[in-house]
Design a protein around this motif. Structure first.
Motif, PDB file in Angstrom:
ATOM      1  N   ASN A   5      23.230  46.531  44.179  1.00  0.00           N
ATOM      2  CA  ASN A   5      23.889  46.118  43.066  1.00  0.00           C
ATOM      3  C   ASN A   5      25.412  46.268  44.170  1.00  0.00           C
ATOM      4  OD1 ASN A   5      25.019  44.710  41.035  1.00  0.00           O
ATOM      5  ND2 ASN A   5      25.945  46.768  39.884  1.00  0.00           N
ATOM      6  N   VAL A   6      26.763  45.065  43.182  1.00  0.00           N
ATOM      7  CA  VAL A   6      27.766  45.511  44.049  1.00  0.00           C
ATOM      8  C   VAL A   6      28.685  44.747  42.890  1.00  0.00           C
ATOM      9  CG1 VAL A   6      29.395  44.570  45.247  1.00  0.00           C
ATOM     10  CG2 VAL A   6      27.146  44.490  46.163  1.00  0.00           C
ATOM     11  N   ASP A   7      29.459  45.882  42.473  1.00  0.00           N
ATOM     12  CA  ASP A   7      30.182  46.155  41.485  1.00  0.00           C
ATOM     13  C   ASP A   7      31.925  46.001  41.735  1.00  0.00           C
ATOM     14  OD1 ASP A   7      30.944  45.021  38.636  1.00  0.00           O
ATOM     15  OD2 ASP A   7      29.735  46.707  38.205  1.00  0.00           O
ATOM     16  N   THR A   8      32.641  45.514  41.103  1.00  0.00           N
ATOM     17  CA  THR A   8      34.490  45.523  41.419  1.00  0.00           C
ATOM     18  C   THR A   8      34.177  46.794  40.631  1.00  0.00           C
ATOM     19  OG1 THR A   8      34.763  45.124  38.947  1.00  0.00           O
ATOM     20  CG2 THR A   8      34.608  42.739  40.055  1.00  0.00           C
ATOM     21  N   GLY A   9      36.113  47.677  42.254  1.00  0.00           N
ATOM     22  CA  GLY A   9      35.519  49.020  41.280  1.00  0.00           C
ATOM     23  C   GLY A   9      37.271  49.693  40.263  1.00  0.00           C
ATOM     24  N   GLY A  10      37.592  48.592  40.425  1.00  0.00           N
ATOM     25  CA  GLY A  10      38.953  48.488  39.404  1.00  0.00           C
ATOM     26  C   GLY A  10      40.199  48.556  40.062  1.00  0.00           C
ATOM     27  N   PHE A  11      40.607  48.630  42.079  1.00  0.00           N
ATOM     28  CA  PHE A  11      41.371  48.540  42.178  1.00  0.00           C
ATOM     29  C   PHE A  11      42.161  46.795  41.688  1.00  0.00           C
ATOM     30  CE2 PHE A  11      43.569  47.929  45.894  1.00  0.00           C
ATOM     31  CZ  PHE A  11      44.879  48.202  46.495  1.00  0.00           C
ATOM     32  N   LEU A  12      41.621  45.977  42.870  1.00  0.00           N
ATOM     33  CA  LEU A  12      42.272  44.670  42.380  1.00  0.00           C
ATOM     34  C   LEU A  12      42.380  43.562  41.340  1.00  0.00           C
ATOM     35  CD1 LEU A  12      39.907  43.089  45.257  1.00  0.00           C
ATOM     36  CD2 LEU A  12      42.203  44.061  45.256  1.00  0.00           C
ATOM     37  N   GLY A  13      41.698  44.434  39.900  1.00  0.00           N
ATOM     38  CA  GLY A  13      41.557  44.166  38.317  1.00  0.00           C
ATOM     39  C   GLY A  13      42.727  44.541  37.723  1.00  0.00           C
ATOM     40  N   ARG A  14      43.135  46.263  38.051  1.00  0.00           N
ATOM     41  CA  ARG A  14      43.606  46.996  37.527  1.00  0.00           C
ATOM     42  C   ARG A  14      45.333  46.867  36.853  1.00  0.00           C
ATOM     43  NH1 ARG A  14      46.257  50.851  42.212  1.00  0.00           N
ATOM     44  NH2 ARG A  14      47.690  49.701  42.950  1.00  0.00           N
ATOM     45  N   ASP A  15      45.372  44.985  37.351  1.00  0.00           N
ATOM     46  CA  ASP A  15      46.455  44.644  36.012  1.00  0.00           C
ATOM     47  C   ASP A  15      45.988  43.531  34.911  1.00  0.00           C
ATOM     48  OD1 ASP A  15      46.007  43.413  38.071  1.00  0.00           O
ATOM     49  OD2 ASP A  15      48.250  41.967  37.926  1.00  0.00           O
ATOM     50  N   GLY A  16      44.826  43.352  34.839  1.00  0.00           N
ATOM     51  CA  GLY A  16      44.238  42.734  34.260  1.00  0.00           C
ATOM     52  C   GLY A  16      43.457  41.376  34.634  1.00  0.00           C
ATOM     53  N   GLN A  17      43.747  41.366  36.113  1.00  0.00           N
ATOM     54  CA  GLN A  17      43.841  40.319  36.287  1.00  0.00           C
ATOM     55  C   GLN A  17      42.341  40.013  36.420  1.00  0.00           C
ATOM     56  OE1 GLN A  17      44.923  37.415  36.989  1.00  0.00           O
ATOM     57  NE2 GLN A  17      47.222  38.405  36.461  1.00  0.00           N
ATOM     58  N   ALA A  18      41.052  38.347  36.747  1.00  0.00           N
ATOM     59  CA  ALA A  18      39.953  38.981  37.268  1.00  0.00           C
ATOM     60  C   ALA A  18      39.551  38.187  38.258  1.00  0.00           C
ATOM     61  CB  ALA A  18      39.538  37.273  36.481  1.00  0.00           C
ATOM     62  N   ILE A  19      38.715  39.277  38.486  1.00  0.00           N
ATOM     63  CA  ILE A  19      38.199  39.330  40.710  1.00  0.00           C
ATOM     64  C   ILE A  19      36.789  38.834  40.217  1.00  0.00           C
ATOM     65  CG2 ILE A  19      37.664  40.955  41.683  1.00  0.00           C
ATOM     66  CD1 ILE A  19      40.943  40.944  40.268  1.00  0.00           C
ATOM     67  N   ALA A  20      37.034  38.027  41.708  1.00  0.00           N
ATOM     68  CA  ALA A  20      35.963  37.177  41.735  1.00  0.00           C
ATOM     69  C   ALA A  20      35.148  37.956  42.827  1.00  0.00           C
ATOM     70  CB  ALA A  20      36.127  36.094  42.895  1.00  0.00           C
ATOM     71  N   LEU A  21      33.817  38.819  42.347  1.00  0.00           N
ATOM     72  CA  LEU A  21      32.956  38.711  43.112  1.00  0.00           C
ATOM     73  C   LEU A  21      32.300  38.031  44.358  1.00  0.00           C
ATOM     74  CD1 LEU A  21      33.461  42.174  44.252  1.00  0.00           C
ATOM     75  CD2 LEU A  21      31.896  42.846  43.146  1.00  0.00           C
ATOM     76  N   VAL A  22      31.668  38.718  44.896  1.00  0.00           N
ATOM     77  CA  VAL A  22      30.346  37.494  45.743  1.00  0.00           C
ATOM     78  C   VAL A  22      30.281  38.601  46.689  1.00  0.00           C
ATOM     79  CG1 VAL A  22      29.519  35.725  46.870  1.00  0.00           C
ATOM     80  CG2 VAL A  22      31.354  35.561  45.186  1.00  0.00           C
ATOM     81  N   HIS A  23      28.527  38.527  46.718  1.00  0.00           N
ATOM     82  CA  HIS A  23      28.069  39.604  48.220  1.00  0.00           C
ATOM     83  C   HIS A  23      26.295  38.811  48.361  1.00  0.00           C
ATOM     84  CE1 HIS A  23      25.242  40.884  44.252  1.00  0.00           C
ATOM     85  NE2 HIS A  23      24.582  41.012  45.229  1.00  0.00           N
ATOM     86  N   ARG A  24      26.887  38.445  50.018  1.00  0.00           N
ATOM     87  CA  ARG A  24      25.561  38.007  50.606  1.00  0.00           C
ATOM     88  C   ARG A  24      24.721  39.171  51.555  1.00  0.00           C
ATOM     89  NH1 ARG A  24      28.214  34.040  53.523  1.00  0.00           N
ATOM     90  NH2 ARG A  24      27.804  35.453  55.002  1.00  0.00           N
ATOM     91  N   ASP A  25      22.802  39.124  51.506  1.00  0.00           N
ATOM     92  CA  ASP A  25      22.406  40.086  52.221  1.00  0.00           C
ATOM     93  C   ASP A  25      22.027  38.726  53.547  1.00  0.00           C
ATOM     94  OD1 ASP A  25      20.611  41.043  53.602  1.00  0.00           O
ATOM     95  OD2 ASP A  25      19.465  41.987  51.369  1.00  0.00           O
ATOM     96  N   ASN A  26      22.383  39.057  54.443  1.00  0.00           N
ATOM     97  CA  ASN A  26      21.997  38.794  55.446  1.00  0.00           C
ATOM     98  C   ASN A  26      21.147  38.679  56.013  1.00  0.00           C
ATOM     99  OD1 ASN A  26      24.121  37.225  55.367  1.00  0.00           O
ATOM    100  ND2 ASN A  26      25.624  38.704  56.881  1.00  0.00           N
ATOM    101  N   GLY A  27      19.973  40.100  55.672  1.00  0.00           N
ATOM    102  CA  GLY A  27      19.274  40.066  55.971  1.00  0.00           C
ATOM    103  C   GLY A  27      19.859  41.603  57.445  1.00  0.00           C
TER     104      GLY A  27
END
Length: 92
Positions: A5-27
């Motif tokens: 799992n990959v989840d937001t950590g709080g830093f980028l959204g600490r002012d209430g803004q929504a955060i776009a978080l995407v991850h891709r497994d390249n093998g």
């Protein structure tokens, strides 16, 4: 280790803004993670956790987790210097 799992950590959204978080497994143990704030909103400064990664242990032994190509941009989309890092995990 296996990334589960990959989840937001709080830093980028600490002012209430929504955060776009995407991850891709390249093998081969390589994962690309992208976290961004909405276009047109002010940036954040300071320090904090950008994302949290959860791993599942697959077998005993030592594993390395490295940030190898770290990149970041400010609210004007200009590149900001960033240094990667490495840590070791010992599964018993």
């Amino acid at each position: 280790l296996s990334l589960t799992n990959v989840d937001t950590g709080g830093f980028l959204g600490r002012d209430g803004q929504a955060i776009a978080l995407v991850h891709r497994d390249n093998g081969n143990g390589m994962v690309v993670i992208s976290a961004s704030r909405p276009p047109g909103v002010a940036g954040v400064s300071g320090s904090g956790t950008v994302c949290r990664m959860t791993f599942q242990a697959k077998a005993p032994g030592n594993s390395s987790i490295s940030i190898v190509r770290a990149a970041t941009r400010n609210s004007a989309q200009k590149t900001v210097d960033l240094t990667g890092s490495q840590t070791w995990v010992n599964v018993q």
